[in-house]
Design a protein around this motif. Structure first.
Motif, PDB file in Angstrom:
ATOM      1  N   LYS A   1      48.738  24.157  28.604  1.00 25.28           N
ATOM      2  CA  LYS A   1      48.545  24.341  27.154  1.00 25.28           C
ATOM      3  C   LYS A   1      47.864  25.677  26.816  1.00 25.28           C
ATOM      4  N   ASP A   2      47.061  26.201  27.754  1.00 26.46           N
ATOM      5  CA  ASP A   2      46.382  27.482  27.497  1.00 26.46           C
ATOM      6  C   ASP A   2      47.255  28.676  27.883  1.00 26.46           C
ATOM      7  N   GLY A   3      48.524  28.401  28.223  1.00 25.80           N
ATOM      8  CA  GLY A   3      49.429  29.496  28.591  1.00 25.80           C
ATOM      9  C   GLY A   3      49.167  30.026  29.989  1.00 25.80           C
ATOM     10  N   LYS A   4      48.417  29.261  30.799  1.00 25.96           N
ATOM     11  CA  LYS A   4      48.122  29.708  32.172  1.00 25.96           C
ATOM     12  C   LYS A   4      48.480  28.602  33.141  1.00 25.96           C
ATOM     13  N   THR A   5      47.916  28.680  34.344  1.00 22.35           N
ATOM     14  CA  THR A   5      48.069  27.578  35.277  1.00 22.35           C
ATOM     15  C   THR A   5      46.668  27.021  35.531  1.00 22.35           C
ATOM     16  N   ASN A   6      46.560  25.919  36.283  1.00 22.66           N
ATOM     17  CA  ASN A   6      45.206  25.401  36.461  1.00 22.66           C
ATOM     18  C   ASN A   6      44.552  25.959  37.724  1.00 22.66           C
ATOM     19  N   CYS A   7      43.256  25.666  37.881  1.00 19.58           N
ATOM     20  CA  CYS A   7      42.490  26.290  38.968  1.00 19.58           C
ATOM     21  C   CYS A   7      42.963  25.825  40.352  1.00 19.58           C
ATOM     22  N   TYR A   8      43.558  24.617  40.429  1.00 19.48           N
ATOM     23  CA  TYR A   8      43.996  24.119  41.746  1.00 19.48           C
ATOM     24  C   TYR A   8      45.188  24.926  42.261  1.00 19.48           C
ATOM     25  N   LEU A   9      46.166  25.125  41.370  1.00 17.80           N
ATOM     26  CA  LEU A   9      47.326  25.920  41.791  1.00 17.80           C
ATOM     27  C   LEU A   9      46.901  27.345  42.091  1.00 17.80           C
ATOM     28  N   ALA A  10      46.017  27.882  41.264  1.00 19.86           N
ATOM     29  CA  ALA A  10      45.575  29.261  41.473  1.00 19.86           C
ATOM     30  C   ALA A  10      44.867  29.380  42.826  1.00 19.86           C
ATOM     31  N   TYR A  11      44.056  28.382  43.154  1.00 20.75           N
ATOM     32  CA  TYR A  11      43.345  28.427  44.443  1.00 20.75           C
ATOM     33  C   TYR A  11      44.336  28.325  45.612  1.00 20.75           C
ATOM     34  N   CYS A  12      45.349  27.454  45.465  1.00 19.27           N
ATOM     35  CA  CYS A  12      46.386  27.340  46.516  1.00 19.27           C
ATOM     36  C   CYS A  12      47.092  28.684  46.688  1.00 19.27           C
ATOM     37  N   ALA A  13      47.401  29.350  45.565  1.00 23.44           N
ATOM     38  CA  ALA A  13      48.089  30.651  45.640  1.00 23.44           C
ATOM     39  C   ALA A  13      47.237  31.643  46.421  1.00 23.44           C
ATOM     40  N   LEU A  14      45.931  31.643  46.122  1.00 22.77           N
ATOM     41  CA  LEU A  14      45.031  32.554  46.843  1.00 22.77           C
ATOM     42  C   LEU A  14      45.063  32.290  48.335  1.00 22.77           C
ATOM     43  N   LYS A  15      44.977  31.006  48.707  1.00 23.29           N
ATOM     44  CA  LYS A  15      44.956  30.644  50.135  1.00 23.29           C
ATOM     45  C   LYS A  15      46.258  31.057  50.815  1.00 23.29           C
ATOM     46  N   LEU A  16      47.368  30.954  50.055  1.00 27.21           N
ATOM     47  CA  LEU A  16      48.677  31.255  50.643  1.00 27.21           C
ATOM     48  C   LEU A  16      48.996  32.755  50.601  1.00 27.21           C
ATOM     49  N   GLY A  17      48.144  33.516  49.918  1.00 24.83           N
ATOM     50  CA  GLY A  17      48.414  34.952  49.791  1.00 24.83           C
ATOM     51  C   GLY A  17      49.554  35.226  48.818  1.00 24.83           C
ATOM     52  N   ILE A  18      49.780  34.302  47.883  1.00 23.98           N
ATOM     53  CA  ILE A  18      50.843  34.490  46.885  1.00 23.98           C
ATOM     54  C   ILE A  18      50.209  35.114  45.639  1.00 23.98           C
ATOM     55  N   GLU A  19      50.727  36.277  45.223  1.00 23.12           N
ATOM     56  CA  GLU A  19      50.017  37.069  44.211  1.00 23.12           C
ATOM     57  C   GLU A  19      50.592  36.945  42.809  1.00 23.12           C
ATOM     58  N   ARG A  20      51.584  36.090  42.660  1.00 20.59           N
ATOM     59  CA  ARG A  20      52.178  35.950  41.327  1.00 20.59           C
ATOM     60  C   ARG A  20      52.631  34.511  41.129  1.00 20.59           C
TER      61      ARG A  20
END
Ligand code: NAD
Length: 428
Positions: A161-180
């Protein structure tokens, strides 16, 4: 739940109750066709419109970059961070062990053949995010993709709803080295990854579960664009095989865990006595009362059924015909049953091994074949992100050894040029 007695069912009746209700909703098909067509022709502008229409958000940019992902991930609470870290570590360990290198084989002197794995260069991961955002799915798809060495990993998930993603997915992306992370959901995400848009890169294979729009779009683009998909998807399901050594409360909790997924989920109980069945049904009635999703679970349970079997071996016969996505052997006597399992996506052995463990954190993948596809498909693994390329090298001795065989077979098939390709070399 309706109770069938295995020995009273005909072969045809068994096959009928094993059939899943595969939805063939033509209105969804038409809607998905339109969405896919619009994304193909209008690209990003269609994606921005659909974000507005289906997700009720106005986006100015279709993706979150590295800095935004880092800043969103910083909000993750400690307990969830630790849980993701543990799940990540187990899933990574299990999938890393799936990497195997094969030997070079000399099939006859001077004829050498072998296979090498290469990662699929560009893969697309769909992480559902309509009713709930699923970091577990991100780990289950992202970890093998990274381990395989896929060069481009495109991740799409609906904007929140805030036009973003949530902190869990963002944290998973960081761990996986996915930058977008692309903020695109539904059928339009699948279309964007299959055709490519100004922002979203085109990929060669699309992975991930999703709602009816997502699964319909995956089927459509598979034939229209030659983009591969992980597997056909249908509603999730479990089959629990239980005997007197099962704990009725544990079995009920496993059946309900499946039932809360959706009203079309199936939770099948196969048990060796009426006494076991009665105790488990009583526990279901008790436990369902406290579930926040009890309405959904109740409908799924009502659509499910019980099979009374004479013994565990007979229960296994039924299970192999049903071919469940998840199979739980709720018995202390599971060991001799293992060789009898032919068709199942993922198997959980004994009374202390709930499906939930595999859904989240034990290490195995939770993206599994449903609807009976376990008869012919495996779940997602490292292999799903790899292709095996065969190589061969033939020496002078090898050509002499194999030459006549190929000449004869080519001639028998009437393919003279094939024969010539050998003869010309043998002569010189
Ligand atoms: P989703 O991300 O699959 O779908 C949300 C998107 O659907 C929205 O962004 C929107 O674009 C699109 N949409 C919504 N309404 C629409 C409409 N009327 N017309 C066209 N498009 C529309 O999220 P979800 O809806 O929460 O569904 C997730 C699904 O994934 C569930 O069915 C769940 O069971 C399934 N799932 C399965 C597994 C598995 O391993 N089998 C794992 C996780 C989730």
């Amino acid at each position: 739940m309706k109770i069938y007695s295995y020995k009273d069912l005909s072969k045809q009746e068994i096959e009928e109750i094993c059939l899943r209700q595969l939805e063939d909703d033509s209105s969804i098909q038409d809607r998905v066709k339109n969405i896919v067509e619009r994304v193909k022709t209008e690209g990003d502008s269609a994606l921005l419109d659909y974000a507005q229409q289906f997700d009720q958000v106005t986006l100015t940019q279709l993706y979150l970059g590295k800095e935004e992902i880092e800043s969103i991930a910083a909000d993750i609470p400690a307990a969830e961070k630790e849980a993701i870290d543990t799940a990540y570590s187990n899933i990574r360990t299990f999938h890393a062990a799936q990497a195997v290198s094969e030997s070079r084989i000399e099939t006859m002197p001077g004829v050498n053949c072998w296979r090498e794995s290469r990662a699929i260069e560009r893969v697309g991961l769909y992480i559902p995010g309509g009713t709930a955002v699923l970091p577990s799915t991100f780990l289950m798809l992202g970890i093998p993709a990274v381990l395989a060495g896929c060069k481009e990993i495109v991740v799409c998930s609906p904007p929140q709803k805030d036009g973003k993603t949530n902190c869990y997915l963002a944290y998973c992306a960081l761990k996986l080295g996915i930058e977008r992370i692309y903020l695109v959901g539904g059928a339009q995400a699948v279309a964007a990854m299959a055709y490519g848009t100004e922002s979203v890169p085109k990929v060669y294979k699309i992975f991930g579960p999703g709602n009816r729009y997502v699964t319909q779009a995956k089927q459509l683009i598979q034939s229209a664009t030659m983009t591969a998909i992980d597997m056909p998807a249908g509603p999730s399901e479990v089959l629990v095989l239980a005997d007197e050594t099962a704990n009725p409360a544990y079995v009920a909790s496993d059946l309900l865990a499946q039932a809360e997924h959706g009203t079309d989920s199936q939770a099948i109980l196969v048990a060796t006595s009426l006494n076991v069945i009665e105790n488990i049904l009583k526990q279901i009635e008790l436990q369902i009362q406290d579930l926040p999703r009890k309405d959904i679970a109740a409908k799924a349970i009502a659509n499910s059924y019980v099979v009374l079997a004479d013994n565990l071996e007979q229960g296994m016969l039924f299970s192999n015909t049903y071919a469940p996505e998840h199979l739980i052997l709720s018995t202390t006597g599971f060991e001799p049953l293992i060789p009898l399992i032919y068709n199942a996506g993922s198997v959980f052995l004994g009374n202390l091994t709930p499906e939930s463990a595999g859904d989240y954190a034990s290490g195995t993948n939770h993206t599994l074949p449903t609807s009976g596809f376990a008869k012919a498909y495996s779940g997602v693994s490292l292999d799903s992100f790899l292709k095996k390329i065969t190589f061969q090298h033939i020496t002078e001795q090898g050509l002499t050894n194999i030459g006549r065989t190929v000449e004869v077979l080519a001639e028998a098939e009437g393919l003279q040029a094939h024969k010539n390709a050998i003869t010309i070399r043998l002569k010189s």
